[in-house]
Design a protein around this motif. Structure first.
Motif, short mmCIF file in Angstrom:
data_model
loop_
_atom_site.label_atom_id
_atom_site.label_comp_id
_atom_site.label_asym_id
_atom_site.label_seq_id
_atom_site.Cartn_x
_atom_site.Cartn_y
_atom_site.Cartn_z
N PHE A 30 0.84 -1.20 0.00
CA PHE A 30 0.00 0.00 0.00
C PHE A 30 0.88 1.26 0.00
O PHE A 30 0.65 2.19 -0.78
N ALA A 31 1.89 1.27 0.87
CA ALA A 31 2.77 2.44 0.97
C ALA A 31 3.53 2.66 -0.33
O ALA A 31 3.70 3.80 -0.78
N LEU A 32 4.00 1.58 -0.95
CA LEU A 32 4.73 1.72 -2.22
C LEU A 32 3.82 2.25 -3.33
O LEU A 32 4.25 3.03 -4.18
N GLY A 33 2.57 1.80 -3.32
CA GLY A 33 1.63 2.29 -4.31
C GLY A 33 1.41 3.79 -4.18
O GLY A 33 1.43 4.52 -5.18
N VAL A 34 1.22 4.26 -2.96
CA VAL A 34 1.02 5.68 -2.72
C VAL A 34 2.27 6.46 -3.09
O VAL A 34 2.21 7.51 -3.76
N LEU A 35 3.44 5.97 -2.66
CA LEU A 35 4.70 6.66 -2.94
C LEU A 35 4.93 6.80 -4.44
O LEU A 35 5.32 7.87 -4.92
N ASN A 36 4.68 5.73 -5.19
CA ASN A 36 4.89 5.80 -6.63
C ASN A 36 3.85 6.69 -7.31
O ASN A 36 4.16 7.36 -8.30
N GLY A 37 2.64 6.72 -6.78
CA GLY A 37 1.64 7.61 -7.35
C GLY A 37 2.01 9.07 -7.20
O GLY A 37 1.77 9.88 -8.09
N VAL A 38 2.62 9.42 -6.06
CA VAL A 38 2.95 10.81 -5.78
C VAL A 38 4.30 11.21 -6.37
O VAL A 38 4.45 12.30 -6.94
N LEU A 39 5.30 10.33 -6.24
CA LEU A 39 6.68 10.68 -6.63
C LEU A 39 7.31 9.65 -7.57
O LEU A 39 8.53 9.60 -7.69
N GLY A 40 6.50 8.85 -8.21
CA GLY A 40 7.04 7.76 -9.03
C GLY A 40 7.93 8.21 -10.16
O GLY A 40 8.92 7.54 -10.49
N ASP A 41 7.62 9.34 -10.78
CA ASP A 41 8.47 9.82 -11.87
C ASP A 41 9.84 10.23 -11.36
O ASP A 41 10.87 9.96 -11.98
N TYR A 42 9.86 10.89 -10.19
CA TYR A 42 11.14 11.27 -9.57
C TYR A 42 11.95 10.03 -9.21
O TYR A 42 13.16 9.96 -9.49
N LEU A 43 11.32 9.05 -8.58
CA LEU A 43 12.02 7.81 -8.21
C LEU A 43 12.59 7.12 -9.45
O LEU A 43 13.70 6.60 -9.43
N HIS A 44 11.83 7.14 -10.52
CA HIS A 44 12.29 6.51 -11.77
C HIS A 44 13.50 7.24 -12.33
O HIS A 44 14.48 6.59 -12.74
N ARG A 121 1.01 -4.65 -12.14
CA ARG A 121 1.48 -3.63 -11.20
C ARG A 121 2.41 -2.71 -11.95
O ARG A 121 3.28 -3.17 -12.69
N TYR A 122 2.27 -1.39 -11.74
CA TYR A 122 3.09 -0.44 -12.48
C TYR A 122 3.24 0.85 -11.70
O TYR A 122 2.54 1.09 -10.70
N ASN A 123 4.15 1.68 -12.14
CA ASN A 123 4.46 2.96 -11.50
C ASN A 123 3.47 4.01 -12.00
O ASN A 123 3.60 4.53 -13.11
N THR A 124 2.48 4.33 -11.18
CA THR A 124 1.43 5.25 -11.61
C THR A 124 1.88 6.70 -11.62
O THR A 124 1.12 7.58 -12.05
N GLY A 125 3.10 6.99 -11.14
CA GLY A 125 3.62 8.35 -11.19
C GLY A 125 4.21 8.72 -12.54
O GLY A 125 4.46 9.90 -12.80
N LEU A 126 4.47 7.73 -13.40
CA LEU A 126 5.00 8.02 -14.72
C LEU A 126 3.90 8.55 -15.63
O LEU A 126 2.71 8.39 -15.36
N HIS A 127 4.30 9.17 -16.72
CA HIS A 127 3.32 9.63 -17.70
C HIS A 127 2.47 8.45 -18.18
O HIS A 127 2.98 7.33 -18.36
N ILE A 128 1.20 8.69 -18.40
CA ILE A 128 0.32 7.65 -18.92
C ILE A 128 0.83 7.13 -20.26
O ILE A 128 0.77 5.92 -20.53
N SER A 129 1.37 8.00 -21.07
CA SER A 129 1.89 7.56 -22.37
C SER A 129 3.09 6.63 -22.21
O SER A 129 3.25 5.67 -22.96
N ASP A 130 3.94 6.89 -21.20
CA ASP A 130 5.09 6.00 -20.96
C ASP A 130 4.60 4.63 -20.49
O ASP A 130 5.12 3.59 -20.92
N ASN A 131 3.61 4.61 -19.61
CA ASN A 131 3.06 3.34 -19.16
C ASN A 131 2.33 2.63 -20.29
O ASN A 131 2.34 1.39 -20.37
N GLY A 132 1.68 3.38 -21.17
CA GLY A 132 1.03 2.77 -22.32
C GLY A 132 2.02 2.07 -23.23
O GLY A 132 1.77 0.95 -23.71
N GLU A 133 3.17 2.72 -23.48
CA GLU A 133 4.20 2.10 -24.32
C GLU A 133 4.75 0.84 -23.65
O GLU A 133 4.96 -0.18 -24.32
#
Length: 345
Positions: A30-44, A121-133
């Motif tokens: 749960f915590a990882l999901g929230v963290l990636n949603g908020v800061l996932g692009d930075y972490l990536h 399971r995926y990093n929801t903080g990334l751009h939707i287009s990046d996750n789509g690719e």
């Protein structure tokens, strides 16, 4: 335009034995999901180990995309698959019914129709287009490596996950991926097809704060702008890179969404939640399901909007079900099952 309440759940729909649990849980996930949603692009960007890679998960563990690993994970695979794509700041655990981790739409559909469930399971903080690719590439590998020939691949997207599904289909159509020929129906649960007013309000607040020549308000604006790329894409439902590339200043407040037509070979089904006891209730009209407005989830675009025309005969409203509950509610499953039972041309 026709919208219907979802059919009642048949007696015993949730009482028969189910396969083993198909979704992971726990406070860490749960915590990882929230963290990636908020800061996932930075972490990536920082190559931080807390950034969530895109993978299939089963019982809380990643599934490698090779034939042997897939066969170990799915010892009795069928040629009919369903991919379950979660929304912002959660993981595949969102599909589990409260207090019943083994009960998910995927497990129920496997029991009732023999459809093999695949949880993304995926990093929801990334751009939707990046996750789509990334999803388009993953599905191409999956279809090539799956232990039995894939006859049908059902795509089910919840909230942001539905936008990722649409983006992946667009990428696959342009690239000529083979997996797209296996997709006959796509199901969208509480998906902000026309964008999210909540995110657009966040952009407006940031823009106003930056216009004030005060170091304190500038700092607050910086904090507001910490919203991840994935969150910002929700403002107008951006699906492709052209929607967000080069957006600075006032451009962030503008709808730059490029038209992404619905693929005509797919049957598109939209499920909409509402806070009120019907969609004409004041709560429903004002707040939709509490997160996504009714018009956005139903794809009811204005003529000047840059959105495709969604088939309103395939829109179903489930009254009294809020946004979070759309991922794990008996009435929602009844409609999902009905759609998956339909014979398509």
């Amino acid at each position: 335009m026709q919208t219907d309440l979802a059919p009642p759940v048949p007696a015993g729909a949730l009482s028969a034995p189910l396969p083993a649990a198909r979704a992971g849980g726990g406070k860490l996930e749960f915590a990882l999901g929230v963290l990636n949603g908020v800061l996932g692009d930075y972490l990536h960007r920082q190559n931080n180990g807390l950034a969530t890679p895109m993978e299939l998960f089963l019982d809380g563990h990643p599934v490698r995309l090779d034939r042997e690993s897939l066969l170990r994970a799915y010892p009795a695979p069928t040629g009919r698959l369903a991919l379950w794509v979660h929304g912002l700041a959660v993981t595949e655990a969102v599909w589990s019914f409260p207090g019943e981790p083994a009960v998910t739409y995927g497990a129920l559909l496997q029991r009732d129709q023999g459809v093999t469930p695949l949880y993304l399971r995926y990093n929801t903080g990334l751009h939707i287009s990046d996750n789509g690719e990334a999803l388009a590439r993953l599905l191409e590998t999956l279809v090539a490596c799956f232990p039995v020939p894939v006859e049908e691949l059902i795509l089910v997207g919840y909230s942001m996950g539905g936008l990722v599904v649409r983006s992946a289909c667009h990428v696959a159509a342009e690239a000529g991926h083979t997996w797209l020929s296996r997709v006959r129906r796509a199901l969208y649960l509480g998906v902000p097809h026309l964008g999210s007013p909540l995110e657009r309000a966040g952009r407006a607040v940031s823009h106003v704060l930056r216009a004030i020549p005060n170091p304190y308000t500038q700092l607050v604006a910086d904090v507001v702008d910490l919203r991840s790329s994935g969150v910002k894409d929700l403002g107008y439902g951006n699906l492709v890179k052209q929607d967000w590339e080069g957006t600075e200043g006032e451009a962030r407040l503008q709808n730059r969404r490029h038209p992404v037509p619905l693929l005509p070979e797919l049957s598109h089904h939209l499920l909409v939640g509402s806070l009120g006891n019907d969609e004409r209730h004041l709560l429903s009209m004002l707040f939709g399901d509490g997160v996504v407005p009714l018009a956005s989830a139903a794809g009811r675009a204005e003529p000047e909007d840059r959105s495709p025309v969604f088939p309103q005969e395939n829109v179903k409203v489930v009254a009294g079900v809020d946004h979070i509950a759309l991922a794990h509610h008996a009435a929602v499953y009844a409609q999902v099952r009905a759609w998956c039972e339909q014979e398509l041309p």
